[in-house]
Design an enzyme around this catalytic site. Structure first.
Site, mmCIF file in Angstrom:
data_model
loop_
_atom_site.group_PDB
_atom_site.id
_atom_site.type_symbol
_atom_site.label_atom_id
_atom_site.label_comp_id
_atom_site.label_asym_id
_atom_site.label_seq_id
_atom_site.Cartn_x
_atom_site.Cartn_y
_atom_site.Cartn_z
ATOM 1 N N ARG A 217 0.849 -1.189 0.000
ATOM 2 C CA ARG A 217 0.000 0.000 0.000
ATOM 3 C C ARG A 217 0.884 1.238 0.000
ATOM 4 N NH1 ARG A 217 -4.423 3.214 -0.823
ATOM 5 N NH2 ARG A 217 -4.642 4.806 0.796
ATOM 6 N N HIS A 219 0.656 4.848 0.992
ATOM 7 C CA HIS A 219 -0.251 5.681 1.786
ATOM 8 C C HIS A 219 0.389 7.034 2.023
ATOM 9 C CE1 HIS A 219 -3.688 6.203 4.551
ATOM 10 N NE2 HIS A 219 -2.847 6.986 5.231
ATOM 11 N N CYS A 222 -1.668 11.717 6.235
ATOM 12 C CA CYS A 222 -2.879 12.529 6.405
ATOM 13 C C CYS A 222 -3.050 12.775 7.892
ATOM 14 C CB CYS A 222 -4.096 11.818 5.815
ATOM 15 S SG CYS A 222 -5.644 12.745 6.036
ATOM 16 N N CYS A 233 -12.358 12.647 4.942
ATOM 17 C CA CYS A 233 -11.670 11.822 3.956
ATOM 18 C C CYS A 233 -11.753 10.369 4.390
ATOM 19 C CB CYS A 233 -10.207 12.261 3.807
ATOM 20 S SG CYS A 233 -9.216 12.036 5.305
ATOM 21 N N CYS A 235 -8.880 8.452 4.548
ATOM 22 C CA CYS A 235 -7.478 8.078 4.729
ATOM 23 C C CYS A 235 -7.244 7.202 5.955
ATOM 24 C CB CYS A 235 -6.608 9.334 4.813
ATOM 25 S SG CYS A 235 -6.731 10.394 3.364
ATOM 26 N N GLU A 260 1.609 15.128 2.555
ATOM 27 C CA GLU A 260 0.324 15.577 3.097
ATOM 28 C C GLU A 260 -0.478 16.379 2.066
ATOM 29 O OE1 GLU A 260 -2.556 15.853 5.815
ATOM 30 O OE2 GLU A 260 -0.622 15.276 6.679
ATOM 31 N N GLY A 261 -1.787 16.143 2.079
ATOM 32 C CA GLY A 261 -2.676 16.934 1.224
ATOM 33 C C GLY A 261 -2.414 16.751 -0.257
ATOM 34 N N ASP A 294 -3.314 16.813 -8.150
ATOM 35 C CA ASP A 294 -2.509 15.943 -7.295
ATOM 36 C C ASP A 294 -1.039 16.275 -7.520
ATOM 37 O OD1 ASP A 294 -1.326 13.841 -5.872
ATOM 38 O OD2 ASP A 294 -2.855 12.400 -6.483
ATOM 39 N N ARG A 296 1.513 14.844 -5.732
ATOM 40 C CA ARG A 296 2.359 13.819 -5.131
ATOM 41 C C ARG A 296 3.322 13.195 -6.136
ATOM 42 N NH1 ARG A 296 -2.285 10.251 -2.379
ATOM 43 N NH2 ARG A 296 -3.267 10.825 -4.364
#
Length: 362
Positions: A217, A219, A222, A233, A235, A260-261, A294, A296
């Site tokens: 995963r 992740h 958050c 959310c 999360c 984050e975010g 996004d 990320r």
């Protein structure tokens, strides 16, 4: 070996300076610009920059679209700062929190002559520093001399740009056994980026084999969901469900990435939440702030998996973008394992937006 900082380390210094409200000098193609983060602007430095020449406010195309300002440079817009402007004017243009109360910011005049390279560089740096993606700029004749005289960080953007685009190199720092509710056989691995940025973690459950696909995963951190149990959310429930499934199967690895975010940082995430309270969905809020849907970088996860010796995964995700990035980075995804948990009346619209606008399979 030279004792001074390399370009990656200089970029880290520049981010820290911008967060503190200290300007940096950017040079490229024979041009030099003094850049200051709009969010960290104070009256004294604003006056000092204004005394040096005409000011420009660089913002993203997403923020420019919200302001109905023309964009001539693709992903950035260069707005001429009026002579009578104040730090408050700069803040109002950069920060959308007061858009509905005071929608008229203009007239906003977008510049179209000259190069936008250094404006784009300044916006990229503020964004990577988790600040609002907006920078106040003033051209200077000799950037190197100014940097030496004032003790400012100097960034050669021709050298820095390819470094900014590279995947961050992570190095293992330490690992230790951590018994958890999900599984007593747990181990936490800490990875640190070479540029001194935020650390990222891998939580290994059991002793997963390296020669077959591991249940994995990606992740993203958050704070509100993972720690506070936020209902806005999914999360927190996803984090706990993923660890529980790995514990039930006896093996797995959860990559906890400090993004984050969706990569914009907690402060900007809270700004987005405030905009959602005004009626905008999660994507619209990000755009009004000047960010992409996004921000990320999932390459971080692939890098950690490789460091741990994994080459294939059964990926716990509802986000096809994670699958594509894993495979693009050489991690085979043999199965996408859905993670359908955490829907509440508070986040139903948020999840619907993720499905409609971001392609999540919900």
């Amino acid at each position: 070996m030279a004792l001074g900082p390399d370009i990656s380390e200089q970029l880290s210094r520049a981010r820290a300076d911008l967060r503190m409200g200290v300007p940096v000098v950017l040079v490229a193609g024979g041009e030099a610009t003094l850049a200051l983060a709009a969010e960290a602007l104070d009256p004294a430095r604003f006056a000092a920059l204004a005394a040096m020449g005409p000011l420009t406010l660089a913002i993203t195309d997403k923020r420019a679209a919200t302001l109905k300002a023309r964009t001539y440079d693709g992903d950035v817009a260069r707005l001429a700062v009026p002579e009578e402007a104040t730090p408050g004017w700069v803040a109002a243009v950069a920060d959308p929190s007061g858009d509905l109360a005071a929608p008229m910011k203009g007239p906003l005049v977008s510049q179209r002559d000259g190069s936008a390279v250094l404006a784009r560089a300044a916006v990229a740096l503020t964004k990577s520093a988790h600040l609002l993606p907006a920078a106040l700029l003033v051209s200077v004749p000799d950037g190197a001399a100014l940097a030496v005289r004032e003790g400012l960080t100097l960034i050669d953007w021709d050298r820095a740009k390819p470094v900014m685009a590279q995947a961050t190199v992570l190095s293992p720092v330490v690992s230790a056994r951590v018994p958890m509710e999900a599984a007593e056989a747990g181990r936490l691995h800490v990875f640190r980026p070479e540029d001194g940025g935020e650390e990222h973690y891998a939580i290994e459950i059991g002793k997963p084999a390296r020669d077959k696909p591991v249940l994995a995963r990606l992740h993203s951190a958050c704070f509100t969901g993972d720690l506070l149990g936020s209902l806005k959310c999914d999360c927190g429930p996803q984090l706990r469900a993923a660890l529980a499934q790995m514990g039930a199967e006896g093996a797995g690895v959860l990559l906890y990435l400090n993004q984050e975010g969706r990569g914009i940082g907690l402060a900007n995430k809270m700004r987005a939440y405030s905009l959602q309270d005004q009626g905008f969905d999660t994507v619209e809020a990000n755009h009004r702030l000047g960010f992409e849907d996004d921000e990320r970088d999932f390459r971080l996860g692939a890098g950690i998996l490789k460091k741990l010796g994994f080459s294939s995964v059964r990926l716990l995700t509802n986000n096809p973008a994670k699958v594509r990035m894993m495979e693009a980075m050489g991690i085979a995804v043999t199965e996408r394992v859905p993670l359908m948990v955490g829907e509440t009346r508070h986040n139903a619209a948020y999840l619907a937006t993720k499905a409609k606008k971001s392609g999540h399979l919900l």
